[in-house]
Design a protein around this motif. Structure first.
Motif, PDB file in Angstrom:
ATOM      1  N   GLN A 138      54.315  46.769  49.576  1.00  0.00           N
ATOM      2  CA  GLN A 138      52.970  46.385  49.182  1.00  0.00           C
ATOM      3  C   GLN A 138      53.097  45.226  48.206  1.00  0.00           C
ATOM      4  O   GLN A 138      54.161  45.011  47.625  1.00  0.00           O
ATOM      5  N   VAL A 139      52.030  44.473  48.044  1.00  0.00           N
ATOM      6  CA  VAL A 139      51.990  43.389  47.080  1.00  0.00           C
ATOM      7  C   VAL A 139      51.139  43.884  45.919  1.00  0.00           C
ATOM      8  O   VAL A 139      50.019  44.358  46.128  1.00  0.00           O
ATOM      9  N   THR A 140      51.673  43.790  44.698  1.00  0.00           N
ATOM     10  CA  THR A 140      50.990  44.316  43.520  1.00  0.00           C
ATOM     11  C   THR A 140      50.506  43.185  42.630  1.00  0.00           C
ATOM     12  O   THR A 140      51.251  42.244  42.350  1.00  0.00           O
ATOM     13  N   PHE A 141      49.254  43.284  42.210  1.00  0.00           N
ATOM     14  CA  PHE A 141      48.628  42.312  41.321  1.00  0.00           C
ATOM     15  C   PHE A 141      48.330  42.957  39.980  1.00  0.00           C
ATOM     16  O   PHE A 141      47.760  44.055  39.933  1.00  0.00           O
ATOM     17  N   ASP A 142      48.684  42.301  38.877  1.00  0.00           N
ATOM     18  CA  ASP A 142      48.173  42.675  37.570  1.00  0.00           C
ATOM     19  C   ASP A 142      46.720  42.217  37.531  1.00  0.00           C
ATOM     20  O   ASP A 142      46.386  41.159  38.075  1.00  0.00           O
ATOM     21  N   ALA A 143      45.852  42.985  36.867  1.00  0.00           N
ATOM     22  CA  ALA A 143      44.432  42.647  36.879  1.00  0.00           C
ATOM     23  C   ALA A 143      43.735  43.117  35.615  1.00  0.00           C
ATOM     24  O   ALA A 143      44.133  44.112  35.012  1.00  0.00           O
ATOM     25  N   ALA A 144      42.704  42.391  35.246  1.00  0.00           N
ATOM     26  CA  ALA A 144      41.812  42.829  34.171  1.00  0.00           C
ATOM     27  C   ALA A 144      40.766  43.784  34.739  1.00  0.00           C
ATOM     28  O   ALA A 144      40.370  44.742  34.086  1.00  0.00           O
ATOM     29  N   ASN A 145      40.321  43.521  35.968  1.00  0.00           N
ATOM     30  CA  ASN A 145      39.320  44.355  36.632  1.00  0.00           C
ATOM     31  C   ASN A 145      39.798  44.648  38.055  1.00  0.00           C
ATOM     32  O   ASN A 145      39.464  43.922  38.991  1.00  0.00           O
ATOM     33  N   HIS A 153      46.421  46.815  39.579  1.00  0.00           N
ATOM     34  CA  HIS A 153      46.440  47.734  38.448  1.00  0.00           C
ATOM     35  C   HIS A 153      46.121  46.981  37.168  1.00  0.00           C
ATOM     36  O   HIS A 153      46.484  45.823  36.987  1.00  0.00           O
ATOM     37  N   ARG A 154      45.378  47.672  36.307  1.00  0.00           N
ATOM     38  CA  ARG A 154      44.932  47.068  35.053  1.00  0.00           C
ATOM     39  C   ARG A 154      46.116  46.885  34.110  1.00  0.00           C
ATOM     40  O   ARG A 154      46.944  47.777  33.951  1.00  0.00           O
ATOM     41  N   VAL A 155      46.172  45.696  33.503  1.00  0.00           N
ATOM     42  CA  VAL A 155      47.156  45.405  32.456  1.00  0.00           C
ATOM     43  C   VAL A 155      46.404  44.836  31.265  1.00  0.00           C
ATOM     44  O   VAL A 155      45.331  44.238  31.423  1.00  0.00           O
ATOM     45  N   PRO A 156      46.936  45.008  30.069  1.00  0.00           N
ATOM     46  CA  PRO A 156      46.205  44.554  28.877  1.00  0.00           C
ATOM     47  C   PRO A 156      46.225  43.043  28.660  1.00  0.00           C
ATOM     48  O   PRO A 156      45.301  42.483  28.089  1.00  0.00           O
ATOM     49  N   GLU A 157      47.253  42.373  29.144  1.00  0.00           N
ATOM     50  CA  GLU A 157      47.364  40.932  28.892  1.00  0.00           C
ATOM     51  C   GLU A 157      46.781  40.140  30.053  1.00  0.00           C
ATOM     52  O   GLU A 157      46.786  40.574  31.196  1.00  0.00           O
ATOM     53  N   GLY A 158      46.297  38.944  29.754  1.00  0.00           N
ATOM     54  CA  GLY A 158      45.779  38.052  30.776  1.00  0.00           C
ATOM     55  C   GLY A 158      46.889  37.244  31.418  1.00  0.00           C
ATOM     56  O   GLY A 158      48.037  37.254  30.963  1.00  0.00           O
ATOM     57  N   LYS A 159      46.548  36.532  32.475  1.00  0.00           N
ATOM     58  CA  LYS A 159      47.505  35.663  33.158  1.00  0.00           C
ATOM     59  C   LYS A 159      47.803  34.466  32.256  1.00  0.00           C
ATOM     60  O   LYS A 159      46.899  33.864  31.703  1.00  0.00           O
ATOM     61  N   ARG A 189      42.363  29.431  43.235  1.00  0.00           N
ATOM     62  CA  ARG A 189      42.600  30.528  42.292  1.00  0.00           C
ATOM     63  C   ARG A 189      41.591  31.626  42.581  1.00  0.00           C
ATOM     64  O   ARG A 189      40.411  31.342  42.807  1.00  0.00           O
ATOM     65  N   ASP A 190      42.055  32.872  42.556  1.00  0.00           N
ATOM     66  CA  ASP A 190      41.131  33.995  42.714  1.00  0.00           C
ATOM     67  C   ASP A 190      40.329  34.169  41.421  1.00  0.00           C
ATOM     68  O   ASP A 190      40.551  33.432  40.451  1.00  0.00           O
ATOM     69  N   PRO A 191      39.395  35.105  41.352  1.00  0.00           N
ATOM     70  CA  PRO A 191      38.569  35.239  40.154  1.00  0.00           C
ATOM     71  C   PRO A 191      39.341  35.508  38.856  1.00  0.00           C
ATOM     72  O   PRO A 191      38.810  35.284  37.771  1.00  0.00           O
ATOM     73  N   GLU A 192      40.587  35.958  38.945  1.00  0.00           N
ATOM     74  CA  GLU A 192      41.389  36.194  37.730  1.00  0.00           C
ATOM     75  C   GLU A 192      42.468  35.130  37.531  1.00  0.00           C
ATOM     76  O   GLU A 192      43.333  35.265  36.682  1.00  0.00           O
ATOM     77  N   GLY A 193      42.424  34.060  38.320  1.00  0.00           N
ATOM     78  CA  GLY A 193      43.323  32.936  38.101  1.00  0.00           C
ATOM     79  C   GLY A 193      44.609  32.927  38.898  1.00  0.00           C
ATOM     80  O   GLY A 193      45.436  32.042  38.729  1.00  0.00           O
ATOM     81  N   ASN A 194      44.807  33.888  39.806  1.00  0.00           N
ATOM     82  CA  ASN A 194      46.012  33.912  40.639  1.00  0.00           C
ATOM     83  C   ASN A 194      45.908  32.860  41.730  1.00  0.00           C
ATOM     84  O   ASN A 194      44.924  32.808  42.472  1.00  0.00           O
TER      85      ASN A 194
END
Length: 143
Positions: free
Chosen positions: A6-13, A72-78, A133-138
């Motif tokens: 699977q491909v995993t993304f860190d995310a705020a939301n 999955h939610r992470v505390p830090e931003g990109k 960039r997606d809505p979280e900057g990826n």
């Protein structure tokens, strides 16, 4: 033998980002496990604290062919450019044709309306794509 992944993304939301990528790829937000009518019901039965219920989401290929994307939610931003990115193949089956490029531009409009932003167009002898960039900057490409 090949292994699944699977491909995993860190995310705020995670939920919002999962919805974006479901749209981008023609995927669906993964339904809850059998026997549960919602992820909240599953989380409650698994003893997950209520404040953590929105910490995870996933999207899956409805045909079962492509990899699962997990958020999955992470505390830090990109903070830096991605070292890995996804290429969304919107132009198929008309890759490298004007008809295919029009499909790319249509998909770029759809994704922009959903919160993505365009970085630049790449038009090289090896191929043409829109870097976004997606809505979280990826970063990702639409080709």
């Amino acid at each position: 033998m090949a292994l699944g992944f699977q491909v995993t993304f860190d995310a705020a939301n995670p939920g919002k980002l999962a919805e974006f990528w479901a749209l981008a790829l023609g995927y669906q937000v993964q339904p809850p496990p059998e026997g549960f009518d919602s992820w909240e019901a599953f989380a409650e039965s698994a003893g997950i604290p209520r404040e953590r219920w929105g910490d995870y989401s996933a999207v899956v290929d409805p045909d079962g062919n492509g990899p699962r994307l997990f958020f999955h939610r992470v505390p830090e931003g990109k903070t830096a450019k991605n070292r890995v990115h996804l290429d969304v193949n919107a132009s198929l089956p008309d890759l490298h044709t004007e008809r295919g490029w029009q499909r790319v531009l249509e998909h770029v409009r759809t994704l922009t309306e959903a919160g993505a932003s365009t970085i630049r167009e790449v038009n090289e002898p090896g191929g043409r794509c829109m870097v976004m960039r997606d809505p979280e900057g990826n970063e990702f490409c639409v080709q």
